[in-house]
Design an enzyme around this catalytic site. Structure first.
Site, short mmCIF file in Angstrom:
data_model
loop_
_atom_site.label_atom_id
_atom_site.label_comp_id
_atom_site.label_asym_id
_atom_site.label_seq_id
_atom_site.Cartn_x
_atom_site.Cartn_y
_atom_site.Cartn_z
N LYS A 107 0.77 -1.25 -0.07
CA LYS A 107 0.07 -0.02 0.01
C LYS A 107 0.83 1.25 -0.11
CE LYS A 107 -3.73 -2.54 2.58
NZ LYS A 107 -4.12 -2.88 3.90
N GLN A 130 -4.21 -1.55 10.05
CA GLN A 130 -3.74 -3.03 9.59
C GLN A 130 -4.52 -4.02 10.36
OE1 GLN A 130 -3.06 -3.29 6.17
NE2 GLN A 130 -3.47 -5.62 6.35
N ASP A 170 -10.79 2.44 4.62
CA ASP A 170 -11.05 0.83 4.45
C ASP A 170 -12.45 0.47 4.32
OD1 ASP A 170 -8.99 -0.85 4.13
OD2 ASP A 170 -8.47 -0.81 6.48
#
Ligand code: NAP
Length: 296
Positions: A54, A98, A121
């Site tokens: 990412k 994460q 997200d």
């Protein structure tokens, strides 16, 4: 049947270059570049790999990206404090924690603390709730299902009125995927580990999305001729011909491809789209912020 490959890698590259161009225009116009901060907690190598993928994508596009690492026994209050700081930092437009988290941390509390405007997200309960409710618009949609829908649209695959079957009901893939397809007027069936007659249900699918994490589980005779297969699965299987000793496969047996009309390969299908959609969510978040500040 002569099936057509849905090229997620090429589509993701197109989207990325569209975003890169937009970012350069915004910076030239005097805006700060979109910024994303990732909290990486613990020492899982898979999580570290995803985060560095990412970060590479962010750097290539011109975003400011920052990774904050914590040991696996970090105190939850420290994460809470950092999230509160990031929520009010005007140069951070996207915040990502994460997953999965070490077991002592409360995932629901932590993901719930990210402001919905910076939830790139799309896992915040309010964003998910808005996706599920008629008449509401989520701020962001989870990246993987959003990427699957983008592929269907860019390849002009009809959705409205079609039968869609989603294998898997996770919060990050199966459920939002089913909601997105429903919002596009598909008739949606969700299958999970307790579903009976999965092969029979799959045979009704004009669009089959497989997201269960079982290597090559979906077989050729489960596919309706001409159907579109979207394979989200990413599974490692032993392969002595590879230097690493393993290779990546999807949830669908490649034998099934030639019954389908179109299919996403693994690798090179949904995976690259997930990263591209994260970039798109971050850009959108920054654009909304510019629109509400003096940077407009
Ligand atoms: P997950 O949280 O483990 O959820 C798996 C889902 O599949 C659950 O709903 C489970 O049912 C269902 N399931 C498991 N075995 C089944 C079976 N035999 N028959 C029917 N349903 C079954 O997984 P996930 O996070 O959604 O990920 C799914 C796959 O997608 C994994 O391979 C993951 O690596 C991959 N993935 C790929 C990307 C990408 O960018 N390409 C992104 C995210 C995930 P229950 O709810 O009943 O347990």
């Amino acid at each position: 049947m002569n099936p057509k490959l849905i090229d997620g890698k090429a589509t993701a590259a197109d989207i990325t270059s569209e975003i890169k161009k937009r970012v350069s225009e915004l910076v030239q116009a005097g805006h700060p570049p979109p910024g994303i901060t990732v909290l990486l907690i613990g020492d899982r190598t898979d999580s570290a790999t995803y985060v560095s993928m990412k970060q590479r994508a962010c750097q290539d596009i011109g975003f400011v990206s920052n990774i904050i690492k914590y040991p696996k026994d970090v105190d939850e209050d420290q994460i809470v404090k950092k999230l509160n700081e990031l929520n009010s930092d005007p140069l951070v437009h996207g915040i990502l924690v994460q997953l999965p988290l070490p077991p002592h941390l409360d995932e629901k509390r932590i993901t719930g603390l990210i402001s919905i405007e910076k939830d790139v997200d799309g896992f915040h309960v309010i964003n998910m709730g808005k996706l599920a409710m008629k008449g509401h618009e989520p701020n962001t949609v989870p990246c993987t299902p959003k990427g699957c829908l983008e592929l269907l649209k860019r390849y002009s695959i009809p959705i409205s009125g079609k039968n869609a079957v989603v294998l898997g009901r996770s919060n990050i893939v199966g459920i939002p995927m089913a909601l997105l397809l429903l919002n596009e007027n598909a008739t949606v069936t969700i299958c999970h580990s307790k579903t009976e007659n999965i092969p029979e249900i799959c045979r009704t699918a004009d669009i089959l999305v497989a997201a269960i994490g079982r290597a090559q589980y979906v077989k050729r005779d489960w596919i309706k001729p001409g159907a579109t297969i979207i394979d989200v699965g990413m599974n490692s299987i032993p392969d002595a011909t590879k230097k690493s000793g393993y290779r990546l496969v999807g949830d669908v047996d490649p034998d099934a491809y030639d019954v389908a009309g179109m299919y996403t390969p693994v690798p090179g299908g949904v995976g690259p789209m997930t990263v591209a959609m994260l970039m798109q969510n971050t850009l959108n978040s920054a654009l909304k912020w510019y629109a509400t500040t003096a940077h407009e």
